[in-house]
Write a protein that holds these residues in place. Structure first.
Motif, PDB file in Angstrom:
ATOM      1  N   GLU A  83       0.844  -1.191   0.000  1.00  0.00           N
ATOM      2  CA  GLU A  83       0.000   0.000   0.000  1.00  0.00           C
ATOM      3  C   GLU A  83       0.879   1.241   0.000  1.00  0.00           C
ATOM      4  OE1 GLU A  83      -3.474   2.141   2.758  1.00  0.00           O
ATOM      5  OE2 GLU A  83      -2.569   0.221   3.344  1.00  0.00           O
ATOM      6  N   GLU A  84       0.409   2.315  -0.656  1.00  0.00           N
ATOM      7  CA  GLU A  84       1.179   3.552  -0.757  1.00  0.00           C
ATOM      8  C   GLU A  84       0.463   4.688  -0.040  1.00  0.00           C
ATOM      9  OE1 GLU A  84       3.632   5.676  -4.304  1.00  0.00           O
ATOM     10  OE2 GLU A  84       1.461   5.671  -4.579  1.00  0.00           O
ATOM     11  N   VAL A 105      10.518  -0.757   1.913  1.00  0.00           N
ATOM     12  CA  VAL A 105       9.757   0.448   1.604  1.00  0.00           C
ATOM     13  C   VAL A 105      10.362   1.107   0.375  1.00  0.00           C
ATOM     14  CG1 VAL A 105       9.007   2.713   2.424  1.00  0.00           C
ATOM     15  CG2 VAL A 105       9.153   0.800   4.018  1.00  0.00           C
ATOM     16  N   THR A 106       9.524   1.460  -0.576  1.00  0.00           N
ATOM     17  CA  THR A 106       9.945   2.219  -1.742  1.00  0.00           C
ATOM     18  C   THR A 106       9.569   3.680  -1.521  1.00  0.00           C
ATOM     19  OG1 THR A 106       9.654   0.342  -3.231  1.00  0.00           O
ATOM     20  CG2 THR A 106       9.714   2.530  -4.224  1.00  0.00           C
ATOM     21  N   LYS A 136      13.521   5.084  -4.745  1.00  0.00           N
ATOM     22  CA  LYS A 136      14.505   4.091  -4.333  1.00  0.00           C
ATOM     23  C   LYS A 136      13.866   3.146  -3.327  1.00  0.00           C
ATOM     24  CE  LYS A 136      19.238   3.645  -2.582  1.00  0.00           C
ATOM     25  NZ  LYS A 136      20.426   4.382  -2.069  1.00  0.00           N
ATOM     26  N   ARG A 137      14.263   1.898  -3.376  1.00  0.00           N
ATOM     27  CA  ARG A 137      13.762   0.908  -2.441  1.00  0.00           C
ATOM     28  C   ARG A 137      14.749   0.723  -1.300  1.00  0.00           C
ATOM     29  NH1 ARG A 137      11.605  -5.265  -3.653  1.00  0.00           N
ATOM     30  NH2 ARG A 137      11.330  -5.858  -1.465  1.00  0.00           N
ATOM     31  N   TYR A 138      14.217   0.723  -0.088  1.00  0.00           N
ATOM     32  CA  TYR A 138      15.022   0.553   1.111  1.00  0.00           C
ATOM     33  C   TYR A 138      14.529  -0.657   1.891  1.00  0.00           C
ATOM     34  CZ  TYR A 138      16.400   5.413   0.209  1.00  0.00           C
ATOM     35  OH  TYR A 138      16.858   6.566  -0.354  1.00  0.00           O
ATOM     36  N   GLY A 139      15.190  -0.889   3.017  1.00  0.00           N
ATOM     37  CA  GLY A 139      14.766  -1.951   3.914  1.00  0.00           C
ATOM     38  C   GLY A 139      13.711  -1.439   4.872  1.00  0.00           C
ATOM     39  N   THR A 145       4.978   0.084   0.819  1.00  0.00           N
ATOM     40  CA  THR A 145       5.573  -1.154   1.300  1.00  0.00           C
ATOM     41  C   THR A 145       5.534  -2.190   0.185  1.00  0.00           C
ATOM     42  OG1 THR A 145       3.429  -1.892   2.143  1.00  0.00           O
ATOM     43  CG2 THR A 145       4.856  -0.688   3.656  1.00  0.00           C
ATOM     44  N   ASN A 146       6.504  -3.057   0.203  1.00  0.00           N
ATOM     45  CA  ASN A 146       6.562  -4.096  -0.819  1.00  0.00           C
ATOM     46  C   ASN A 146       7.060  -5.389  -0.181  1.00  0.00           C
ATOM     47  OD1 ASN A 146       9.545  -3.675  -0.757  1.00  0.00           O
ATOM     48  ND2 ASN A 146       9.000  -1.804  -1.847  1.00  0.00           N
TER      49      ASN A 146
END
Length: 214
Positions: A28-29, A64-65, A79-82, A103-104
């Motif tokens: 979800e964003e 998390v992107t 950018k995608r992070y942890g 979130t991904n």
């Protein structure tokens, strides 16, 4: 490396202790809007955790992107992070910037139903003094760093004032244009009423003459 990771996690946790947080589902964003002046550095810290702290997350490879869009909705960064990280970007123009967090996970959206909590702290134009510099033996270097910190704060305040001045001028221009439009519309309405009144009087006079009343 592990000690550095633990140190960063501790710093992020202490930074986010007084930050805001919001509910977020898997894949979800959510977006927030920040008013940012031009050429201002923005630093953000976030940490993602399960809504129920007593239960561990069942989502594999959770992250998390972060996507940042400028006032023209152009993407400044994505950018995608942890689950916890720090991100930075510089505004290229003044106005409302959109900071979106999604979130991904590796699970399909059909099975992605876990509720999460995203802690977020956004610092606009703020530069935290590095504790290592404060503990430096060289007092001159520490003083130089503190002065640079003050200069950065003054530059940010100046840019913020310029941005607020631009907004005030834009608002004044919009108000003047609106007042002019309202005045013109009022003049048009009055003119139409006068014309309709003369037309009705003329038609009534012609009607009375035709009926030989006058």
């Amino acid at each position: 490396m592990r000690m550095q990771r633990a140190g960063f996690f501790l710093q992020a946790y202490l930074t986010l202790a007084t930050a805001m947080y919001f509910d977020l589902g898997e894949q979800e964003e959510r977006c927030i809007i920040e008013e940012i002046p031009v050429d201002v550095l923005v630093t953000g810290y976030f940490m993602l955790q399960p809504w129920d702290l007593k239960s561990s997350t069942h989502t594999p490879h959770l992250g998390v992107t972060v996507t940042v869009r400028d006032p023209g909705h152009e993407v400044l960064m994505t950018k995608r992070y942890g689950i916890f990280a720090k991100f930075t970007f510089t505004a290229h123009e003044s106005g409302q910037h959109f900071l979106c967090f999604q979130t991904n996970s590796t699970r399909f959206s059909v099975f992605a139903g876990e509720r999460l909590k995203l802690h977020l702290d956004v610092q606009i134009g703020e530069h935290v003094i590095n504790p290592k510099e404060d503990r430096a033996k060289d007092n001159l270097k520490t003083l130089d760093y503190a002065l640079q910190h003050l200069v950065d704060q003054m530059v940010y305040i100046t840019k913020q004032q310029d941005y607020q001045r631009e907004k005030e001028e834009l608002f004044r221009q919009i108000s003047e244009d609106t007042n002019s439009t309202v005045l013109c519309w009022a003049v048009v309405q009055i003119s139409l009423l006068i014309l309709v009144g003369f037309w009705q009087m003329k038609r009534l006079k012609e009607f009375f003459i035709a009926k030989k009343i006058v």
